[in-house]
Design a protein around this motif. Sequence first.
Motif, short mmCIF file in Angstrom:
data_model
loop_
_atom_site.label_atom_id
_atom_site.label_comp_id
_atom_site.label_asym_id
_atom_site.label_seq_id
_atom_site.Cartn_x
_atom_site.Cartn_y
_atom_site.Cartn_z
N SER A 41 2.83 -10.98 -8.10
CA SER A 41 3.69 -11.44 -9.19
C SER A 41 3.65 -10.54 -10.43
O SER A 41 4.39 -10.77 -11.38
CB SER A 41 3.32 -12.86 -9.58
N VAL A 42 2.82 -9.51 -10.41
CA VAL A 42 2.69 -8.62 -11.56
C VAL A 42 3.82 -7.60 -11.51
O VAL A 42 3.99 -6.89 -10.52
CB VAL A 42 1.32 -7.91 -11.57
N ASP A 43 4.59 -7.50 -12.60
CA ASP A 43 5.73 -6.59 -12.61
C ASP A 43 5.44 -5.24 -13.25
O ASP A 43 6.32 -4.40 -13.34
CB ASP A 43 6.94 -7.23 -13.27
N GLY A 44 4.23 -5.01 -13.67
CA GLY A 44 3.84 -3.72 -14.24
C GLY A 44 2.54 -3.84 -14.99
O GLY A 44 2.12 -4.94 -15.35
N VAL A 45 1.90 -2.70 -15.23
CA VAL A 45 0.59 -2.72 -15.88
C VAL A 45 0.57 -1.96 -17.20
O VAL A 45 -0.49 -1.86 -17.82
CB VAL A 45 -0.51 -2.17 -14.94
N ASP A 65 -1.23 -7.84 -0.50
CA ASP A 65 -0.73 -7.88 -1.89
C ASP A 65 -1.53 -6.94 -2.79
O ASP A 65 -0.96 -6.30 -3.68
CB ASP A 65 -0.78 -9.30 -2.43
N ALA A 66 -2.83 -6.83 -2.58
CA ALA A 66 -3.64 -5.91 -3.37
C ALA A 66 -3.26 -4.47 -3.04
O ALA A 66 -3.12 -3.63 -3.94
CB ALA A 66 -5.13 -6.15 -3.12
N ARG A 67 -3.09 -4.17 -1.75
CA ARG A 67 -2.69 -2.80 -1.35
C ARG A 67 -1.34 -2.43 -1.95
O ARG A 67 -1.18 -1.34 -2.50
CB ARG A 67 -2.62 -2.68 0.18
N ARG A 68 -0.39 -3.32 -1.84
CA ARG A 68 0.95 -3.06 -2.38
C ARG A 68 0.93 -2.90 -3.89
O ARG A 68 1.62 -2.06 -4.44
CB ARG A 68 1.91 -4.17 -1.97
N ARG A 74 0.52 2.91 -8.94
CA ARG A 74 -0.48 3.98 -8.88
C ARG A 74 -0.44 4.92 -10.09
O ARG A 74 -1.48 5.31 -10.58
CB ARG A 74 -0.40 4.74 -7.56
N ARG A 75 0.74 5.27 -10.57
CA ARG A 75 0.80 6.21 -11.71
C ARG A 75 0.20 5.58 -12.97
O ARG A 75 -0.60 6.20 -13.65
CB ARG A 75 2.24 6.64 -11.95
N ALA A 76 0.60 4.36 -13.27
CA ALA A 76 0.08 3.68 -14.47
C ALA A 76 -1.41 3.37 -14.32
O ALA A 76 -2.16 3.47 -15.30
CB ALA A 76 0.87 2.40 -14.73
N LEU A 77 -1.85 3.02 -13.12
CA LEU A 77 -3.27 2.73 -12.91
C LEU A 77 -4.12 3.97 -13.12
O LEU A 77 -5.23 3.88 -13.64
CB LEU A 77 -3.50 2.16 -11.51
N ALA A 78 -3.60 5.12 -12.74
CA ALA A 78 -4.35 6.38 -12.88
C ALA A 78 -4.55 6.74 -14.36
O ALA A 78 -5.41 7.56 -14.67
CB ALA A 78 -3.63 7.51 -12.15
N GLU A 79 -3.82 6.11 -15.26
CA GLU A 79 -3.90 6.41 -16.69
C GLU A 79 -4.80 5.46 -17.48
O GLU A 79 -4.89 5.57 -18.70
CB GLU A 79 -2.49 6.37 -17.30
N ARG A 80 -5.44 4.52 -16.80
CA ARG A 80 -6.27 3.55 -17.51
C ARG A 80 -7.52 3.24 -16.70
O ARG A 80 -7.56 3.54 -15.51
CB ARG A 80 -5.47 2.28 -17.83
N PRO A 81 -8.52 2.66 -17.32
CA PRO A 81 -9.74 2.29 -16.57
C PRO A 81 -9.41 1.23 -15.51
O PRO A 81 -8.72 0.25 -15.80
CB PRO A 81 -10.67 1.71 -17.64
N PRO A 101 -16.85 0.15 -0.08
CA PRO A 101 -15.45 -0.24 0.13
C PRO A 101 -14.98 0.18 1.52
O PRO A 101 -15.45 1.18 2.07
CB PRO A 101 -14.70 0.52 -0.96
N VAL A 102 -14.04 -0.58 2.06
CA VAL A 102 -13.43 -0.19 3.33
C VAL A 102 -12.65 1.10 3.10
O VAL A 102 -12.31 1.44 1.96
CB VAL A 102 -12.54 -1.32 3.89
N PRO A 103 -12.37 1.87 4.17
CA PRO A 103 -11.75 3.20 3.99
C PRO A 103 -10.48 3.22 3.14
O PRO A 103 -10.31 4.09 2.30
CB PRO A 103 -11.49 3.66 5.42
N GLY A 104 -9.59 2.25 3.32
CA GLY A 104 -8.36 2.24 2.53
C GLY A 104 -8.62 2.05 1.05
O GLY A 104 -7.95 2.66 0.20
N VAL A 105 -9.57 1.23 0.71
CA VAL A 105 -9.93 1.00 -0.69
C VAL A 105 -10.61 2.25 -1.24
O VAL A 105 -10.35 2.66 -2.38
CB VAL A 105 -10.81 -0.25 -0.84
N ARG A 106 -11.45 2.88 -0.47
CA ARG A 106 -12.12 4.13 -0.90
C ARG A 106 -11.07 5.20 -1.22
O ARG A 106 -11.16 5.88 -2.24
CB ARG A 106 -13.08 4.61 0.20
N ARG A 107 -10.05 5.33 -0.37
CA ARG A 107 -8.99 6.33 -0.64
C ARG A 107 -8.26 6.00 -1.94
O ARG A 107 -7.98 6.89 -2.75
CB ARG A 107 -8.02 6.40 0.54
N ALA A 108 -7.94 4.73 -2.15
CA ALA A 108 -7.26 4.33 -3.39
C ALA A 108 -8.14 4.60 -4.60
O ALA A 108 -7.65 5.08 -5.63
CB ALA A 108 -6.88 2.85 -3.32
#
Length: 169
Positions: A41-45, A65-68, A74-81, A101-108
């Motif tokens: 339900s989050v429309d942006g960060v 939902d967490a993966r999506r 991803r761009r906005a998340l990379a700019e903040r803690p 973390p599981v491999p997919g979470v480690r990559r993220a």
Amino acid sequence: MPAHVLVAYGTTNGSTAQIAEAVAEVMAKAGLAAEAQPAASVDGVTRYDAVVVGGGLYAGRWHKDARRFVRRNRRALAERPVWFFSSGPLDPSASEKDIPPVPGVRRAMDRLGAREHVTFGGCLQEGAKGRLARMLVRNGKGGDFRDFPAIEAWAARVAGELIGEREDR
């Protein structure tokens, strides 16, 4: 003005939502403006200063939902803690040792420069959604393995880091 923190989560049966709400509550008590929201339900960060993302673990993968959410922002998340947490082991192992973390979470985490990941025990109880979940409960593999004192201690430490950084500015 306090830092505005989003705690976004992906959950199927509500266990991860309860963890996210506990994290946001601890952060709010520490003086941050924190809120827990379903990741779908989050429309942006961009209006948040920091983000915590949590996902339930299902068959070695984070909740969709967490993966999506991470992929979509991803761009906005990379700019903040950013911090990650997972919930899922249906045994006491998460309270006994650090579970990576599981491999997919480690990559993220690597792509975003996430600061930390922690795995908390999961919860699967009578009335769970999904055929596999119901089968696990029926076969005695369910239960509540969440350690709320550990969850609250982790949230307080993350809040302390954010407050310390704001004071250093």
